[in-house]
Write a protein that holds these residues in place. Structure first.
Motif, PDB file in Angstrom:
ATOM      1  N   UNK A 159      28.705  55.743  36.670  1.00 45.48           N
ATOM      2  CA  UNK A 159      27.843  54.621  37.068  1.00 45.48           C
ATOM      3  C   UNK A 159      28.006  53.436  36.132  1.00 45.48           C
ATOM      4  N   UNK A 160      28.130  53.709  34.818  1.00 46.31           N
ATOM      5  CA  UNK A 160      28.305  52.627  33.856  1.00 46.31           C
ATOM      6  C   UNK A 160      29.607  51.870  34.105  1.00 46.31           C
ATOM      7  N   UNK A 161      30.678  52.625  34.398  1.00 46.50           N
ATOM      8  CA  UNK A 161      31.970  51.979  34.675  1.00 46.50           C
ATOM      9  C   UNK A 161      31.896  51.119  35.932  1.00 46.50           C
ATOM     10  N   UNK A 162      31.244  51.643  36.980  1.00 44.35           N
ATOM     11  CA  UNK A 162      31.098  50.864  38.217  1.00 44.35           C
ATOM     12  C   UNK A 162      30.257  49.620  37.975  1.00 44.35           C
ATOM     13  N   UNK A 163      29.130  49.772  37.256  1.00 44.37           N
ATOM     14  CA  UNK A 163      28.263  48.633  36.974  1.00 44.37           C
ATOM     15  C   UNK A 163      29.002  47.562  36.187  1.00 44.37           C
ATOM     16  N   UNK A 164      29.735  47.985  35.164  1.00 45.72           N
ATOM     17  CA  UNK A 164      30.491  47.008  34.383  1.00 45.72           C
ATOM     18  C   UNK A 164      31.524  46.272  35.219  1.00 45.72           C
ATOM     19  N   UNK A 165      32.229  47.016  36.101  1.00 45.40           N
ATOM     20  CA  UNK A 165      33.245  46.373  36.933  1.00 45.40           C
ATOM     21  C   UNK A 165      32.624  45.389  37.916  1.00 45.40           C
ATOM     22  N   UNK A 166      31.515  45.764  38.524  1.00 45.66           N
ATOM     23  CA  UNK A 166      30.838  44.867  39.470  1.00 45.66           C
ATOM     24  C   UNK A 166      30.353  43.596  38.766  1.00 45.66           C
ATOM     25  N   UNK A 167      29.762  43.748  37.600  1.00 48.81           N
ATOM     26  CA  UNK A 167      29.255  42.580  36.874  1.00 48.81           C
ATOM     27  C   UNK A 167      30.387  41.649  36.473  1.00 48.81           C
ATOM     28  N   UNK A 168      31.524  42.214  36.079  1.00 50.04           N
ATOM     29  CA  UNK A 168      32.650  41.377  35.656  1.00 50.04           C
ATOM     30  C   UNK A 168      33.351  40.737  36.844  1.00 50.04           C
ATOM     31  N   UNK A 169      33.606  41.518  37.896  1.00 51.55           N
ATOM     32  CA  UNK A 169      34.411  41.020  39.015  1.00 51.55           C
ATOM     33  C   UNK A 169      33.620  40.158  39.981  1.00 51.55           C
ATOM     34  N   UNK A 170      32.369  40.514  40.248  1.00 54.03           N
ATOM     35  CA  UNK A 170      31.584  39.804  41.259  1.00 54.03           C
ATOM     36  C   UNK A 170      30.825  38.630  40.665  1.00 54.03           C
TER      37      UNK A 170
END
Length: 501
Positions: A159-170
């Motif tokens: 979940x942390x990896x997904x959250x970080x990717x969403x915050x950075x990419x989106x």
């Protein structure tokens, strides 16, 4: 059994509840792993926030974690048991807080090296997290609580990896704020460690020896029997007043003698268990693979972000490190889960499987190293991590099936120590600026060759095991023929095959 001298009690009350400590420990595990900034550590360090060079990060900063982890592992193992786990879990939470405070506000190579030292302490104290629960719950709940504690950390990291990717990419959130989220999360983890119940026992130092020893009472320590005493006063059918009551002096003497001999007894027990663990050839070879492969795995995961940043600089393109970590963790969970449904005689085919899948690991690393395409690098890492988790799961349950909990904890610690020792040697020679200080491409070429050597070693060992197994079956059938026994249908089939050969 000594009887309690306090008013109205003869037996120690035991807390058999397992849900409360398990819930708190799962909360600690979840929030301590909920760190969305971790997949983006290298881009953060080489970016404008810290303004470090790739060579400084690779050759001067990251190696400190390896040295710190190795230096602290054995002392922490003993101190963890002596202090009964909870203080070390709290120490891990404090170490995480210090690490992310420094990531946010510290500057310079020296500060980042100290950060890696503190994070090495946090890594070494992880043993307390996985050992604590066994001291506060009964053995019938071991499988359940182990599953909960390990699963929650895996879910949190995904979940942390997904959250970080969403915050950075989106939303194009700067890496600084990902570290702020991580700091808040590890702070909550530390707070959740405070109400954890303090265990009364541990595996080595606190094993209730005082309850098994009866101290000869002196004359003044014995109370006269009461005529009104009845067995009904004691749930165990014993009358407390009829047993000798130890004075404070006797209790102190007993405790002092126990304390003086405890350390020596613990070391002798550790050595005896060590000999018994590794006297089994099967456990010995599985442990060799565990140590060798874990060394390479730690090295790859520690420096993979540096390679990604080399292939696709983070300043020039969108970074998908978080998404890759999420996918690789999910695939690792799938492969680990699938092991439970593979019907195979691992005692015969296990070493061959280690050789074959280590070849897959080697091929994935060579593909990562030789490719200039970031997506091939990402895919190679997913294959590498999932394959390693598949094999380490097999090795874990093969070893655990033949050991008690105490010996498994010792073997886990020894294997991890050997892996870190090998990693330290590799880091000093290959990575550290005081050694060869090789560039990241050459490093991964060496890592691929390292796993190729592991695959060759265990492929040869696997072939030898298969040949030995076939010879044993052949000798058994020949013995049955000589004795004139009636052969089973399976033995008759094997005999015909042997005759043809």
């Amino acid at each position: 059994m000594l009887c309690c001298t306090g008013p109205g009690c003869c037996n120690l009350a035991e807390n058999n509840g397992w849900r409360y400590p398990t819930l708190l420990l799962c909360a600690f595990g979840f929030f301590s792993m909920m760190r969305p900034s971790e997949p983006f550590l290298t881009p953060y360090l080489v970016g404008p926030a810290k303004n470090l060079t790739t060579e400084q990060v690779t050759n001067e900063i990251f190696p400190v974690w390896t040295y710190s982890y190795l230096a602290m592992l054995f002392p922490v193992f003993l101190v963890t048991d002596y202090l009964r786990y909870k203080p070390i879990i709290a120490l891990q939470g404090i170490s995480f807080i210090i690490t992310w405070l420094m990531l946010l506000f510290a500057q310079g190579v020296l500060a980042m090296q100290f950060l890696e030292f503190v994070f090495g302490i946090a890594s070494a104290t992880e043993v307390a997290y996985y050992s604590y629960i066994y001291s506060v719950v009964s053995s019938e709940h071991y499988q359940k609580v182990t599953s909960y504690c390990r699963s929650v950390t895996l879910v949190a990291y995904t979940l942390a990896s997904i959250l970080g990717q969403v915050l950075v990419s989106v939303w194009s959130v700067p890496y600084f704020y990902l570290n702020v989220i991580a700091l808040v999360s590890v702070s909550v983890a530390f707070l959740s460690s405070i109400p954890l119940p303090m265990p009364r026992t541990s595996m080595l130092f606190h094993r209730k020896e005082t309850e098994k020893i009866q101290v000869p009472p002196s004359t003044e320590d014995v109370k006269p029997k009461s005529e009104n005493s009845s067995p009904q006063n004691n749930p165990d059918g014993e009358n407390c007043s009829q047993l000798p009551v130890t004075s404070d002096r006797n209790v102190y003497t007993l405790a002092k003698a126990t304390e003086q001999n405890n350390a020596k007894n613990v070391l002798l027990k550790l050595w005896s268990d060590f000999i018994k663990c590794y006297s089994s050839p099967q456990i010995f070879y599985w442990s060799i693979w565990w140590a060798l492969a874990s060394c390479g795995y730690y090295q790859v995961t520690n420096y993979i972000q540096v390679l990604w940043d080399h292939v696709e600089p983070s300043q020039n393109a969108t970074v998908y490190n978080g998404g890759v970590e999420a996918v690789s963790t999910f695939m690792s969970a799938v492969t680990s889960f699938a092991v439970g449904y593979i019907k195979l005689d691992w005692a015969i085919w296990g070493e061959m499987a280690l050789g074959i899948f280590s070849t897959v690991n080697s091929g994935a690393l060579f593909a990562i190293d030789l490719s200039d395409n970031i997506w091939i690098c990402y895919a190679g890492y997913v294959v590498f991590k999932a394959t390693y988790m598949l094999l380490i799961t097999i090795a874990t349950f093969q070893i655990a099936a033949n050991l008690s909990m105490e010996r498994y904890a010792l073997l886990f610690g020894v294997n991890t120590f050997v892996a870190l020792l090998l990693q330290t040697i590799m880091t000093v020679i290959v990575v550290d600026s005081r050694g060869l200080g090789l560039d990241i491409i050459t490093q991964f070429l060496i890592y691929g060759s390292y796993f190729a050597a592991i695959s060759g070693l265990f492929f040869i060992r696997g072939v030898y095991t298969l040949i030995q197994h076939r010879r044993r079956r052949k000798r058994k059938m020949e013995s049955e023929i000589i004795k004139g026994n009636n052969l089973s249908p399976e033995s008759e089939t094997m005999c015909r095959n042997v005759t043809r050969i």
